[in-house]
Write a protein that holds these residues in place. Structure first.
Motif, mmCIF file in Angstrom:
data_model
loop_
_atom_site.group_PDB
_atom_site.id
_atom_site.type_symbol
_atom_site.label_atom_id
_atom_site.label_comp_id
_atom_site.label_asym_id
_atom_site.label_seq_id
_atom_site.Cartn_x
_atom_site.Cartn_y
_atom_site.Cartn_z
ATOM 1 N N GLU A 328 0.701 -1.261 -0.041
ATOM 2 C CA GLU A 328 -0.100 -0.035 0.067
ATOM 3 C C GLU A 328 0.833 1.074 -0.198
ATOM 4 O OE1 GLU A 328 -3.436 2.301 3.009
ATOM 5 O OE2 GLU A 328 -2.793 0.125 3.196
ATOM 6 N N GLY A 329 0.626 2.268 -0.770
ATOM 7 C CA GLY A 329 1.302 3.337 -0.876
ATOM 8 C C GLY A 329 2.349 3.542 -1.769
ATOM 9 N N ALA A 330 2.478 2.316 -2.616
ATOM 10 C CA ALA A 330 3.382 2.429 -3.640
ATOM 11 C C ALA A 330 3.007 3.321 -5.046
ATOM 12 C CB ALA A 330 3.667 0.996 -4.244
ATOM 13 N N LYS A 331 3.928 3.860 -5.466
ATOM 14 C CA LYS A 331 3.601 4.604 -6.747
ATOM 15 C C LYS A 331 4.161 4.153 -8.013
ATOM 16 C CE LYS A 331 3.073 8.910 -4.118
ATOM 17 N NZ LYS A 331 3.758 10.273 -3.707
ATOM 18 N N LEU A 332 3.422 3.893 -9.063
ATOM 19 C CA LEU A 332 4.024 3.224 -10.267
ATOM 20 C C LEU A 332 3.529 3.803 -11.175
ATOM 21 C CD1 LEU A 332 2.978 -0.272 -8.970
ATOM 22 C CD2 LEU A 332 5.291 0.509 -9.089
ATOM 23 N N ALA A 333 4.013 3.566 -12.435
ATOM 24 C CA ALA A 333 3.234 4.114 -13.648
ATOM 25 C C ALA A 333 2.452 2.921 -14.279
ATOM 26 C CB ALA A 333 4.464 4.496 -14.697
ATOM 27 N N LEU A 334 1.555 3.325 -15.060
ATOM 28 C CA LEU A 334 0.549 2.472 -15.382
ATOM 29 C C LEU A 334 0.314 2.525 -16.961
ATOM 30 C CD1 LEU A 334 -2.772 1.263 -13.673
ATOM 31 C CD2 LEU A 334 -2.750 2.028 -16.071
ATOM 32 N N LYS A 335 0.337 1.556 -17.812
ATOM 33 C CA LYS A 335 0.085 1.570 -19.119
ATOM 34 C C LYS A 335 -1.112 0.935 -19.346
ATOM 35 C CE LYS A 335 1.822 1.155 -23.806
ATOM 36 N NZ LYS A 335 0.751 0.569 -24.627
ATOM 37 N N HIS A 336 -2.167 1.618 -19.942
ATOM 38 C CA HIS A 336 -3.400 1.024 -20.247
ATOM 39 C C HIS A 336 -4.011 1.409 -21.764
ATOM 40 C CE1 HIS A 336 -8.104 1.136 -20.607
ATOM 41 N NE2 HIS A 336 -7.911 -0.102 -20.126
ATOM 42 N N THR A 337 -4.028 0.291 -22.782
ATOM 43 C CA THR A 337 -4.167 0.517 -24.059
ATOM 44 C C THR A 337 -3.122 1.596 -24.543
ATOM 45 O OG1 THR A 337 -5.705 2.257 -23.816
ATOM 46 C CG2 THR A 337 -6.574 0.295 -24.065
ATOM 47 N N SER A 338 -3.334 2.442 -25.017
ATOM 48 C CA SER A 338 -2.129 3.487 -25.554
ATOM 49 C C SER A 338 -1.924 4.609 -24.462
ATOM 50 C CB SER A 338 -2.172 4.138 -27.151
ATOM 51 O OG SER A 338 -3.539 4.634 -27.115
ATOM 52 N N ARG A 339 -2.364 4.473 -23.383
ATOM 53 C CA ARG A 339 -2.657 5.543 -22.539
ATOM 54 C C ARG A 339 -1.577 5.389 -21.297
ATOM 55 N NH1 ARG A 339 -6.102 9.695 -21.907
ATOM 56 N NH2 ARG A 339 -6.717 10.705 -20.187
ATOM 57 N N TRP A 340 -0.611 6.388 -20.811
ATOM 58 C CA TRP A 340 0.242 6.027 -19.634
ATOM 59 C C TRP A 340 -0.368 7.182 -18.548
ATOM 60 C CZ3 TRP A 340 4.205 2.962 -18.465
ATOM 61 C CH2 TRP A 340 4.645 2.172 -19.449
ATOM 62 N N VAL A 341 -0.485 6.650 -17.493
ATOM 63 C CA VAL A 341 -0.866 7.377 -16.246
ATOM 64 C C VAL A 341 0.026 7.084 -15.263
ATOM 65 C CG1 VAL A 341 -3.083 7.985 -16.940
ATOM 66 C CG2 VAL A 341 -2.744 5.981 -15.807
ATOM 67 N N ARG A 342 -0.203 7.874 -13.980
ATOM 68 C CA ARG A 342 0.594 7.237 -12.669
ATOM 69 C C ARG A 342 -0.504 6.727 -11.835
ATOM 70 N NH1 ARG A 342 4.313 11.560 -10.002
ATOM 71 N NH2 ARG A 342 5.597 9.485 -9.259
ATOM 72 N N ALA A 343 0.040 5.831 -10.978
ATOM 73 C CA ALA A 343 -1.092 5.156 -10.255
ATOM 74 C C ALA A 343 -0.393 4.942 -8.605
ATOM 75 C CB ALA A 343 -1.369 3.834 -10.684
ATOM 76 N N LEU A 344 -1.408 5.062 -7.716
ATOM 77 C CA LEU A 344 -1.081 4.770 -6.409
ATOM 78 C C LEU A 344 -1.877 3.514 -5.987
ATOM 79 C CD1 LEU A 344 -0.048 6.006 -3.627
ATOM 80 C CD2 LEU A 344 -2.349 6.977 -3.521
ATOM 81 N N VAL A 345 -1.193 2.674 -5.306
ATOM 82 C CA VAL A 345 -1.657 1.306 -4.745
ATOM 83 C C VAL A 345 -2.257 2.132 -3.392
ATOM 84 C CG1 VAL A 345 -1.321 -0.753 -3.802
ATOM 85 C CG2 VAL A 345 -0.016 -0.066 -5.709
ATOM 86 N N ARG A 346 -3.672 1.999 -3.426
ATOM 87 C CA ARG A 346 -4.541 2.305 -2.233
ATOM 88 C C ARG A 346 -4.541 1.191 -1.307
ATOM 89 N NH1 ARG A 346 -10.230 4.293 -4.025
ATOM 90 N NH2 ARG A 346 -10.243 4.695 -1.692
ATOM 91 N N ASP A 347 -4.913 0.006 -1.914
ATOM 92 C CA ASP A 347 -5.062 -1.123 -0.823
ATOM 93 C C ASP A 347 -4.869 -2.354 -1.399
ATOM 94 O OD1 ASP A 347 -6.031 -2.454 1.470
ATOM 95 O OD2 ASP A 347 -7.969 -2.615 0.637
ATOM 96 N N VAL A 348 -4.163 -3.316 -1.054
ATOM 97 C CA VAL A 348 -4.133 -4.672 -1.236
ATOM 98 C C VAL A 348 -5.164 -5.434 -0.557
ATOM 99 C CG1 VAL A 348 -2.696 -6.753 -1.012
ATOM 100 C CG2 VAL A 348 -1.621 -4.756 -1.516
ATOM 101 N N GLN A 349 -6.380 -5.720 -1.176
ATOM 102 C CA GLN A 349 -7.521 -6.256 -0.613
ATOM 103 C C GLN A 349 -7.345 -7.639 -0.028
ATOM 104 O OE1 GLN A 349 -10.248 -4.903 -3.927
ATOM 105 N NE2 GLN A 349 -10.595 -3.016 -2.950
ATOM 106 N N TYR A 350 -6.757 -8.541 -1.266
ATOM 107 C CA TYR A 350 -6.434 -9.874 -0.643
ATOM 108 C C TYR A 350 -5.276 -10.552 -1.563
ATOM 109 C CZ TYR A 350 -9.983 -11.271 -4.335
ATOM 110 O OH TYR A 350 -10.695 -11.465 -5.461
ATOM 111 N N ARG A 351 -4.638 -11.553 -1.175
ATOM 112 C CA ARG A 351 -3.924 -12.201 -1.964
ATOM 113 C C ARG A 351 -4.661 -13.798 -2.249
ATOM 114 N NH1 ARG A 351 0.782 -12.286 0.984
ATOM 115 N NH2 ARG A 351 0.095 -13.872 2.447
ATOM 116 N N LEU A 352 -4.422 -14.001 -3.403
ATOM 117 C CA LEU A 352 -5.059 -15.384 -3.715
ATOM 118 C C LEU A 352 -4.409 -16.417 -3.918
ATOM 119 C CD1 LEU A 352 -7.943 -16.287 -4.994
ATOM 120 C CD2 LEU A 352 -7.090 -16.170 -7.343
ATOM 121 N N ASP A 353 -4.703 -17.642 -3.180
ATOM 122 C CA ASP A 353 -3.898 -18.841 -3.270
ATOM 123 C C ASP A 353 -4.408 -19.657 -4.500
ATOM 124 O OD1 ASP A 353 -3.067 -21.616 -2.928
ATOM 125 O OD2 ASP A 353 -2.895 -21.534 -0.807
#
Length: 417
Positions: A328-353
């Protein structure tokens, strides 16, 4: 000819590379110098047979260990269809490579050793294939020659997997008994397993219907580039290049441009071979519009009454691919289709086994090869669809801005955190 993208998966030493080598060899897709190299390497290793797995295990480390580490891509064709094959690794620590190889696949072949039966890795890879919304899953029960081509053993494995598959969403599930080493039921049907009423693997790959897997309803055209030639001959030309991600582009139809919200009509659709009247996924085209609008890379063309979700708060399933965990709190670049934005990890809701499908709601981070649900906040709105509805507009990658390394791959879920 139609192109089919497929990936192989399964536990270590289940015969994935051998199967691809057999497909290439029996369909006459191997050059003489390649075969000579494989024969020479097989002799040097002391094998008393030609190890066709060496056709795909190209890395020196892979050949020395006898396993697949990276994703190996091979191309071949038959008179009926062209194929791109991704040979993915079976080790747990290379789950991220398996996700990468299967992410673009129309069909996934999961191999099962007839002696070992359904293993933890079999369930893991089958689940990841369904998580990635691969519409067609083929369970190849390999090494049938080592169990005397027993129909009873094949039926036991099929029934066990069907019990597990009842918990997953698999639109098309097929079972084929094979021996990749001997070539039984790979390209030609085997006389050793006359009890198998289905087709060989290659025949199934040639006939499986994939055209309806693409979303032809929701028009989505992300802009990759604004085309404005500087020559005097084309000085009035203004087009928008991109790959159709969904729906059908048609000349004369009204469209809406996001984020501006302006509407216009499609004046023409250009390709390297000339103008066409309509385009559909995954065609790459240049679109000319009737009006001059302020459009740039990352914008999206859609229908006025069929728009994607627009939002900055998104929820997604993420496969984490970096040594350092996602917190939580990590700041990353996010590429979606042809669009670049910056993203903040607000919450890790669960980890899947992925072995038990259990959700660990107490998890505070995602480690290397972990898959979990996270909430993200982006600096600019994304124009997206749920991944299950459209893979192209429902997926993204996360990039570490300091190193420019891809650290995660995500699948967008229903709008909302």
């Amino acid at each position: 000819m139609e192109l089919l993208r497929l990936a192989t998966a399964g536990s270590v030493d289940d015969g994935k590379s051998t199967l691809i080598g057999r497909l290439l060899y029996d369909s006459k897709q191997v050059y003489e110098d390649q075969l000579e190299s494989v024969e020479r390497t097989s002799r040097d290793r002391g094998d008393d047979y030609v190890d066709l797995a060496l056709l795909t295990d190209g890395l020196r480390a892979e050949r020395e260990q006898g396993i697949t580490i990276d994703v190996a891509y091979r191309y071949f064709s038959t008179p009926r269809r062209k194929f791109i094959v991704a040979d993915t690794p079976g080790h747990v620590q290379h789950t991220r490579n398996m996700v990468t190889g299967c992410s673009t696949a129309d069909l996934v072949v999961v191999l099962v050793d007839a002696r070992a039966g359904i293993t933890e890795q079999t369930r893991r890879h089958a689940f990841i294939a369904t998580l990635l919304r691969t519409a067609h899953l083929v369970i190849c029960v390999n090494k049938m020659d080592l169990v005397d081509y027993s129909q009873q053993r094949f039926d036991e494995i099929r029934d066990e997997f069907q019990d597990f598959a009842a918990r997953l969403e698999i639109p098309d599930l097929t079972f084929i008994p094979i021996s990749a080493l001997r070539g039984d039921n790979v390209v030609e049907r085997s006389g050793e397993m006359s009890w198998h009423q289905g087709s060989s693997l290659l025949h199934h790959l040639e006939d499986v219907h994939i055209a309806s897997d693409r979303n032809l309803i929701d028009l989505r055209f992300p802009i990759q580039r604004v085309v404005r030639p500087r020559s005097a001959e084309h000085r009035d030309f203004r087009g928008y290049a991109g790959q159709v991600a969904g729906g059908v582009l048609e000349v004369g139809h009204e469209v809406l441009v996001l984020p501006s919200g302006f509407t216009t009509t499609i004046e023409s659709i250009e390709t390297p071979d000339g103008a066409i009247d309509e385009a559909f996924p995954p065609m790459s085209v240049v679109v000319r519009l009737a009006d001059e609008l302020d459009i740039s890379r990352g914008d999206m063309i859609c229908r006025p009454r069929n728009q994607p979700t627009t939002g900055q708060d998104v929820s997604a399933m993420v496969c984490w691919m970096a040594e350092a965990p996602m917190r939580e709190g990590a700041k990353l670049a996010l590429k979606h289709t042809s669009r670049w934005v910056r993203a903040l990890v607000r919450d890790v809701q669960y980890r899947l086994d992925v072995n038990t499908l259990h959700r660990d709601g107490g998890a505070e981070e995602l480690g290397l090869n972990d898959i979990g649900r996270v909430a993200l906040r982006t600096t600019s709105p994304l124009f997206y669809d749920e991944y299950r509805r459209n893979k192209a507009t429902g997926s993204f990658i996360l990039v570490d801005e300091a190193t420019n390394v891809t650290v995660g791959a995500g699948m967008l879920l229903h709008p909302g955190p």
